[in-house]
Design an enzyme around this catalytic site. Structure first.
Site, PDB file in Angstrom:
ATOM      1  N   GLY A 218       1.232   2.809   0.372  1.00  0.00           N
ATOM      2  CA  GLY A 218       1.256   3.134  -1.048  1.00  0.00           C
ATOM      3  C   GLY A 218      -0.065   3.714  -1.525  1.00  0.00           C
ATOM      4  O   GLY A 218      -0.793   4.373  -0.780  1.00  0.00           O
ATOM      5  N   SER A 219      -0.388   3.431  -2.771  1.00  0.00           N
ATOM      6  CA  SER A 219      -1.536   4.088  -3.403  1.00  0.00           C
ATOM      7  C   SER A 219      -2.890   3.661  -2.862  1.00  0.00           C
ATOM      8  O   SER A 219      -3.901   4.300  -3.173  1.00  0.00           O
ATOM      9  CB  SER A 219      -1.492   3.850  -4.919  1.00  0.00           C
ATOM     10  OG  SER A 219      -0.390   4.525  -5.490  1.00  0.00           O
TER      11      SER A 219
END
Length: 494
Positions: A218-219
């Protein structure tokens, strides 16, 4: 001698010769294979004939030995805080075998290592029992406890990894749900049934999520995307407008990807603002401009696409974190925000974070400081080793600037510690084909630095599948950041 007797004599002689050849072949050519064969009970009897040496954390033993009673396997393993330290120790079970440090260093712990030959000889001469050596780990007990308590309080499946950025020492290695190795250390049917029940548990307590399982990051991966963009000249000023529209039109597709912070904040935002608010558009655009080959090259410098991380001792073995080859533009764009076919272990994300603290230099992670003989002398000591210079010092400094801004002004505020410089990045990773059907993963990576240069890097991963929590409440900032803060504080307060 008549002809029949001569034939019998020759035949008997050939049989004796064959017997001698077979005996010598077994004794000299197959001795090692037979001595280590899993079906050779003498191996087990020898392993458990004396108390094993200890695995040490913070100058204290977290293992022991106790007489098993009524068995030719005289001693069985005991554990202190077994579930908390299971990802570190592994298990030594008379019935189920050995894993991780218990298995890797069995020859030292059982006193059978060739380097302990002199001690074994003197023990025989003096009539003493054979003694095992000790394994001294790098684990910080306070950090391990903070990570374990944080995850178990949430009743979460997850992991925590903490590293010393300057040396590569593993300061915490947590995986939950966990198990108590003492519950099946013996050789009874009851203990075998307990082990089988753990293997059938849907929560996978025997899995080491920190090292042996991979997930979309993810981020949190955006710190590597930012580093690649800076390193390859795609971005030269982190405060300059990016020109990336929000929502972002995925190349070669009609799909547009937005950001939770909203188009007003993220439209054409600078890299620094994009890190603060986790704007997907800026990182999708950066990855496309860097290109698949250079993105993969940068990822590999941090350790992606390698099968194993192992120290000189070979004691830290992790699954491969994957940055795929032959990506098209849409696939490359998605990796920029940590999605697509990209996967990572929590250890790998901790390594990326640690490298930013260490001026772009990736250190080989290791979990054993020293192997010690029964007389307390060192058999072997680990020396820190550089894996690679992943990015330049200047690039690492700019990424730290953005991560510290994110901690002060953005989504990583919950990791702040008074008197400590903290940088952080949250991550919420979607999974599955239909992301609406499965809850996302929560991630958080961070580092803490004191004025005297002492530092720690942490990665926290949470799989909220079994948690009683709504999809809207799942985020790395709310769930994982407080755990990272507590782990960093435990290390730096020591």
């Amino acid at each position: 001698m008549n002809k029949p007797l001569r034939r019998i004599a020759i035949f008997c002689g050939l049989l004796m010769l064959a017997l001698l050849i077979r005996a010598n072949w077994l004794q000299y050519m197959k001795a090692d294979d037979l001595a280590t064969d899993d079906n050779n009970r003498r191996v087990l009897i020898n392993q458990y004939s004396v108390p094993r040496g200890d695995i040490i954390v913070g100058a204290r033993s977290i293992t022991g030995s106790a007489e098993s009673g009524g068995s030719d396997l005289k001693y069985e393993r005991t554990y202190k805080n077994g579930p908390m330290y299971a990802p570190v120790t592994g298990y030594a079970s008379q019935a189920m075998g050995m894993t991780f440090l218990e298995g890797i260093y069995d020859s030292v712990l059982s006193g059978q290592d060739d380097r302990l030959a002199f001690e074994r000889f003197t023990d025989v001469v003096t009539g003493k029992q054979r003694r095992g050596g000790d394994v001294i780990t790098t684990i910080d007990p306070k950090a391990q406890e903070a990570g374990y308590k944080g995850l178990t309080k949430l009743d979460a499946r997850g992991s925590v990894v903490a590293l010393d950025p300057k040396t590569g020492k593993v300061l915490a290695l947590v995986s939950t749900p966990s198990y108590d190795p003492a519950k099946f250390a013996g050789n009874s049917l009851k203990e075998s049934d307990r082990f089988k029940a753990l293997g059938a548990d849907k929560g996978k307590p025997l899995a080491n999520r920190a090292l042996r399982e991979t997930f979309p990051p993810g981020s949190t991966f955006k710190i590597l995307t930012a580093a690649a963009a800076l390193e390859h000249g795609v971005v030269t000023d982190v405060d300059a407008a990016s020109g990336a529209p929000s929502p972002y039109p995925l190349p070669q597709s009609t799909n547009k990807i937005g950001s939770e912070a909203g188009d007003g904040v993220c439209n054409k935002a600078s890299l620094k603002t994009a890190m603060q608010y986790s704007c997907n558009n800026v990182f999708l655009d950066a990855a496309v401009k860097v290109g698949a080959d250079k993105m993969r090259e940068t990822a590999e410098k941090f350790g992606f696409n390698e099968d194993v991380y192992s120290s000189d001792f070979g004691d830290l073995r992790a699954s491969k974190s994957l940055y795929p080859g032959d990506l098209d533009k849409p696939g490359t764009a998605l990796t920029g925000m940590g999605q697509g076919s990209l996967t990572s272990t929590p250890l790998q994300m901790a390594m990326i974070t640690a490298a930013m603290v260490n001026d772009g230099k990736v250190m080989q992670p290791y979990i054993v400081d020293q192997l010690r003989s029964p007389d307390l002398s060192a058999l072997e000591e680990h020396k820190p080793e550089v894996m690679s210079q992943a990015v330049s010092q200047s690039t690492a400094e700019k990424v730290r600037e953005m991560m510290e801004h994110t901690a002060k002004e953005g989504s990583a505020r919950r990791a702040l510690i008074e008197g400590v410089t903290v940088g952080g990045k949250t991550g919420t990773a979607q999974r599955g084909v239909d992301v609406r059907e499965q809850v996302p993963y929560g991630w958080f990576v961070s580092y803490g630095m004191k004025d005297d240069g002492e530092s720690v890097a942490v990665a926290v991963f949470i799989d909220p599948t079994a948690m009683d929590i709504s999809r809207e409440d799942i985020s790395g900032g709310s769930l994982a950041a407080p755990i990272a803060r507590d782990v960093m504080k435990a290390v730096l307060d020591n």
